[in-house]
Design an enzyme around this catalytic site. Sequence first.
Site, PDB file in Angstrom:
ATOM      1  N   ALA A 192      10.440   2.741   2.254  1.00  0.00           N
ATOM      2  CA  ALA A 192      10.934   2.449   3.600  1.00  0.00           C
ATOM      3  C   ALA A 192      12.393   2.021   3.609  1.00  0.00           C
ATOM      4  O   ALA A 192      12.835   1.329   4.530  1.00  0.00           O
ATOM      5  CB  ALA A 192      10.065   1.374   4.245  1.00  0.00           C
ATOM      6  N   HIS A 195      10.655   0.084  -6.935  1.00  0.00           N
ATOM      7  CA  HIS A 195      11.255   1.271  -6.302  1.00  0.00           C
ATOM      8  C   HIS A 195      11.972   2.078  -7.380  1.00  0.00           C
ATOM      9  O   HIS A 195      13.161   2.399  -7.274  1.00  0.00           O
ATOM     10  CB  HIS A 195      12.197   0.865  -5.173  1.00  0.00           C
ATOM     11  CG  HIS A 195      11.479   0.398  -3.946  1.00  0.00           C
ATOM     12  ND1 HIS A 195      11.006   1.261  -2.980  1.00  0.00           N
ATOM     13  CD2 HIS A 195      11.113  -0.852  -3.545  1.00  0.00           C
ATOM     14  CE1 HIS A 195      10.401   0.572  -2.025  1.00  0.00           C
ATOM     15  NE2 HIS A 195      10.444  -0.718  -2.345  1.00  0.00           N
ATOM     16  N   HIS A 227       5.725  -5.093  -6.152  1.00  0.00           N
ATOM     17  CA  HIS A 227       4.510  -4.418  -5.646  1.00  0.00           C
ATOM     18  C   HIS A 227       4.055  -3.295  -6.594  1.00  0.00           C
ATOM     19  O   HIS A 227       4.228  -2.108  -6.313  1.00  0.00           O
ATOM     20  CB  HIS A 227       4.634  -3.943  -4.207  1.00  0.00           C
ATOM     21  CG  HIS A 227       5.913  -3.280  -3.805  1.00  0.00           C
ATOM     22  ND1 HIS A 227       6.448  -2.184  -4.446  1.00  0.00           N
ATOM     23  CD2 HIS A 227       6.764  -3.547  -2.773  1.00  0.00           C
ATOM     24  CE1 HIS A 227       7.551  -1.807  -3.846  1.00  0.00           C
ATOM     25  NE2 HIS A 227       7.764  -2.620  -2.827  1.00  0.00           N
ATOM     26  N   ASN A 277       3.051   0.676  -6.125  1.00  0.00           N
ATOM     27  CA  ASN A 277       3.720   1.224  -4.951  1.00  0.00           C
ATOM     28  C   ASN A 277       5.193   1.480  -5.243  1.00  0.00           C
ATOM     29  O   ASN A 277       5.876   0.638  -5.822  1.00  0.00           O
ATOM     30  CB  ASN A 277       3.573   0.279  -3.750  1.00  0.00           C
ATOM     31  CG  ASN A 277       2.120   0.055  -3.373  1.00  0.00           C
ATOM     32  OD1 ASN A 277       1.621  -1.059  -3.399  1.00  0.00           O
ATOM     33  ND2 ASN A 277       1.419   1.129  -3.042  1.00  0.00           N
ATOM     34  N   HIS A 297      -2.321  -0.436   0.786  1.00  0.00           N
ATOM     35  CA  HIS A 297      -1.395  -0.183  -0.309  1.00  0.00           C
ATOM     36  C   HIS A 297      -2.100   0.122  -1.628  1.00  0.00           C
ATOM     37  O   HIS A 297      -1.581   0.883  -2.447  1.00  0.00           O
ATOM     38  CB  HIS A 297      -0.473  -1.394  -0.513  1.00  0.00           C
ATOM     39  CG  HIS A 297       0.645  -1.471   0.472  1.00  0.00           C
ATOM     40  ND1 HIS A 297       0.478  -1.958   1.741  1.00  0.00           N
ATOM     41  CD2 HIS A 297       1.948  -1.104   0.376  1.00  0.00           C
ATOM     42  CE1 HIS A 297       1.629  -1.913   2.387  1.00  0.00           C
ATOM     43  NE2 HIS A 297       2.544  -1.393   1.579  1.00  0.00           N
ATOM     44  N   ASP A 334       4.683  -8.631   1.461  1.00  0.00           N
ATOM     45  CA  ASP A 334       5.680  -7.588   1.748  1.00  0.00           C
ATOM     46  C   ASP A 334       5.708  -7.346   3.252  1.00  0.00           C
ATOM     47  O   ASP A 334       5.886  -6.211   3.725  1.00  0.00           O
ATOM     48  CB  ASP A 334       5.372  -6.294   0.987  1.00  0.00           C
ATOM     49  CG  ASP A 334       6.538  -5.303   1.008  1.00  0.00           C
ATOM     50  OD1 ASP A 334       7.656  -5.710   1.350  1.00  0.00           O
ATOM     51  OD2 ASP A 334       6.315  -4.113   0.706  1.00  0.00           O
ATOM     52  N   ALA A 386       5.689   1.190   5.376  1.00  0.00           N
ATOM     53  CA  ALA A 386       6.875   0.338   5.503  1.00  0.00           C
ATOM     54  C   ALA A 386       6.479  -1.126   5.415  1.00  0.00           C
ATOM     55  O   ALA A 386       6.407  -1.830   6.419  1.00  0.00           O
ATOM     56  CB  ALA A 386       7.583   0.631   6.819  1.00  0.00           C
TER      57      ALA A 386
END
Length: 392
Positions: free
Chosen positions: A142, A197, A218, A221, A253, A276, A314
């Site tokens: 996101a 990420h 996370h 994810n 998630h 989150d 998101a």
Amino acid sequence: MAERTALAGARVVLPSGIVESGVVTVADGRIVSAGPDAADAAGGGGGDRVDLAGHWVVPGFVDLHVHGGGGASFSSGTAEESLRAIATHRRHGTTTMLASTVTGDLDEVARQAHALSELVEQGELAGVHFEGPFISPHRCGAHEPTLLRDPDPADVRKLVDAARGTAKMMTLAPELPGGLDSVRLLVEAGVIAAVGHTDSTYDATRDAIEAGASVATHLFNAMPSLLHRAPGPVAALLEDERITVELINDGTHLHPATLELAFHRAGADRVAFITDAMGAAGMEDGIFPLGPMKVEVKDGVARISDGPTAGSIAGSTLTLDQVFRRAVTIDGLSVEQTVRALSATPARVLGLSDRVGSVEPGKDADLVVLDEHFALVGVMRRGAWVVRPTTG
């Protein structure tokens, strides 16, 4: 002597175990005593005794990763919105939290960090967490893809300095140019380097851990999946005892079996349940901002509403009391395991175990009261009721 409050008759979760019909005594913002032998009255001086028979008393929750709530976002960079987000999560039991930013123009994120640092200094927040812009364009989730950049140590230092000593954590993709040098810079600056990420391989993730990374943002994810010939970052992060893994336990998630695998591989002492959460936490469905992005919340699930990443999850609309209840009633975790993952472990990660994260004499009187079905009915922060339980 300061006026005392006694929380009496509840099941109290202590580091040593569960005490039936326990008493927690509070004075001057701190826990004075806790356990079966504590005084069962508020003491002299007009103290307050709260009868909590049939309830649970657990430590206040600690959230390492939260972007907003109550219709407000920490990325606004305004005290008004930030305080609204803080108040929303406090009412749901989160008595200690980091403020997480999202990817934006570097100067704008620096401005946000400077504004948030004032709330840290005032004791409203425990620190600032930078999520982006130093993340992989292949796993941006996101985050606005056009604003991503490699983790140049000079840019990393700019954000850390903007937070004026309140930066606690930064999420980055260590495989990007400058990634490992930035991990080392963060560690030297006393900031937690978190892997997230990321499109990293198993070996590259191992290199980041050796450089000092200590948190998995996370887990599962926004990173490559665990594959039998390419275990990727998931295996590297799960297997290393130096890593604390964040898990978003909302049933969206992570599949329950995935959560169980991670939890039982890492254990409650290495799992930090997080929200989150973005601004929609505590709100009805609708359209909400997330940094420069627009998010649509439908049936409680937040997704990017347009652009090249439309449809991406998101963040969440979670609050940590929901996470607690789900962990115990659906995932089958014990109350003690859940307390560690929601309080003790994230407090340790932040270096705050001397003050918060467990029900012990001398610590801040940050407490959550739950009913027999694990629904939140009371919240105390530093000895003052945020939500006073009604147990009549």
